[in-house]
Design an enzyme around this catalytic site. Sequence first.
Site, mmCIF file in Angstrom:
data_model
loop_
_atom_site.group_PDB
_atom_site.id
_atom_site.type_symbol
_atom_site.label_atom_id
_atom_site.label_comp_id
_atom_site.label_asym_id
_atom_site.label_seq_id
_atom_site.Cartn_x
_atom_site.Cartn_y
_atom_site.Cartn_z
ATOM 1 C CG HIS A 265 18.560 40.433 46.591
ATOM 2 N ND1 HIS A 265 17.255 40.472 47.015
ATOM 3 C CD2 HIS A 265 19.277 41.067 47.571
ATOM 4 C CE1 HIS A 265 17.184 41.093 48.186
ATOM 5 N NE2 HIS A 265 18.399 41.474 48.536
ATOM 6 C CG HIS A 306 11.118 34.411 47.627
ATOM 7 N ND1 HIS A 306 11.466 34.305 48.951
ATOM 8 C CD2 HIS A 306 11.312 35.697 47.266
ATOM 9 C CE1 HIS A 306 11.857 35.495 49.372
ATOM 10 N NE2 HIS A 306 11.781 36.357 48.383
ATOM 11 C CG ASP A 363 11.698 41.486 41.905
ATOM 12 O OD1 ASP A 363 11.182 42.569 42.224
ATOM 13 O OD2 ASP A 363 12.722 41.041 42.436
#
Length: 423
Positions: A265, A306, A363
């Site tokens: 995460h 994802h 990210d």
Amino acid sequence: MADKKAQLIIEGAAPVELPVLTGTVGPDVIDVRSLTSTGHFTFDPGFMSTASCESKITYIDGDKGILLHRGYPIEQLAEKSDYLETCYLLLNGELPTAEQKAQFVSTIKNHTIVHEQLKTFLNGFRRDAHPMAVMCGIVGALSAFYHDSLDINNPQHREISAHRLIAKMPTIAAMVYKYSMGQPIMYPRNDLSYSENFLHMMFNTPAEVKPISPVLANAMDRIFILHADHEQNASTSTVRLAGSTGANPFACIAAGIAALWGPAHGGANEAVLTMLDEIGDVSNIEKFLAKAKDKNDPFKLMGFGHRVYKNFDPRAKVMKKTCDEVLGELGINDPQLELAMKLEEIALKDPYFAERNLYPNVDFYSGIILKAIGIPTSMFTVIFAMSRTVGWISHWKEMIASGQKIGRPRQLYTGYAKRDLPR
Ligand code: CMC
């Protein structure tokens, strides 16, 4: 609203009719709440097929790469709004008027300082503690300081704690960093914008207060916007679950911070940089790609893939643009950043990643930008937590206002049936 019905046929039992609920956009959901009366539960451990709640805050279409906050596309918010305006939107449902915005910014600024005694908590932590460990502790401890806003049944209390959390998270995050560096803690400066103030508290010292680069402050603000909310992800669901018990908002956000920490995460932005360190050189990329594809190897390409986006992550597109701006402004020529770009290029052409729709996520780029700004890797997830606080607290407020029951899933039990002690 329920306009369709689904019929469930269970062998040996009468058919069960279940309402099908339709939202504004997105897939219909089968309302299984009445199923328990038939003696059955549904089974969906990773919540792959489960809508855990009704919400009006954020909509994601993972196949089309769409992310909307209160209906507004993330690209437009990142381009034409700023973080505090996005916070207002998430919390209140509509964009503020100029007057409401000025009032909101002033309210947030009123709450930027933390209780002096909170600083003493820092001394209990080792200086080399991971900043996320310290964040979990300190944010949880806020409930021991702000007793006057803990009545979750009082809408005003809920609002004050939301404002306090949004205002104090940057101060706490910067305090945690300064403590790790052994530098004096910098007080917030309310004459600066939200992101300028954060960079000021992070990088200035009482001995030297340098002006904050507008390009870096803008990039920071965009990082905050792009991480502000993301529907019912693991940490938001954790906040909702904790909140459903009636726990106070500070405790719930501390729970969210803990859930965010994991590398699957929010910890992924830190893990991207650790992975780049491990890869070391462009010549090793193929070897690491092979590891990522090997099912017997736990290694995964961090910053790729994802749960929801199976086409592209719209946040990653905006982040890549910001990344180019920041690297341009700073004139950075970092071999690690070059390695990241090469890795992205090679992985995108690799059939394994293409077939599984594995694209760089937000990210992948946020880690690169944060590194270029000078933020240490261990602070990356803290910055994600700061930005996501508004999302968590908006969902928490929505849930409390809707009067949701305590979240209490059931299970498929596969352990021993009853047996007696052998004595
Ligand atoms: N590297 C290599 N293979 C991968 C990766 C990866 N990063 N991600 C998924 N796969 C493979 C996975 O092994 C599986 O292969 P197969 O079908 O052959 O078994 C397939 O792709 C589908 O993956 P999954 O594990 O079923 O997907 P998921 O939805 O359960 O997991 C994820 C999503 C984000 C946890 C995963 O892609 C991952 O671990 N990525 C790396 C960590 C990361 O970057 N996380 C940040 C997410 S964005 C920030 C946020 O919102 O928190």
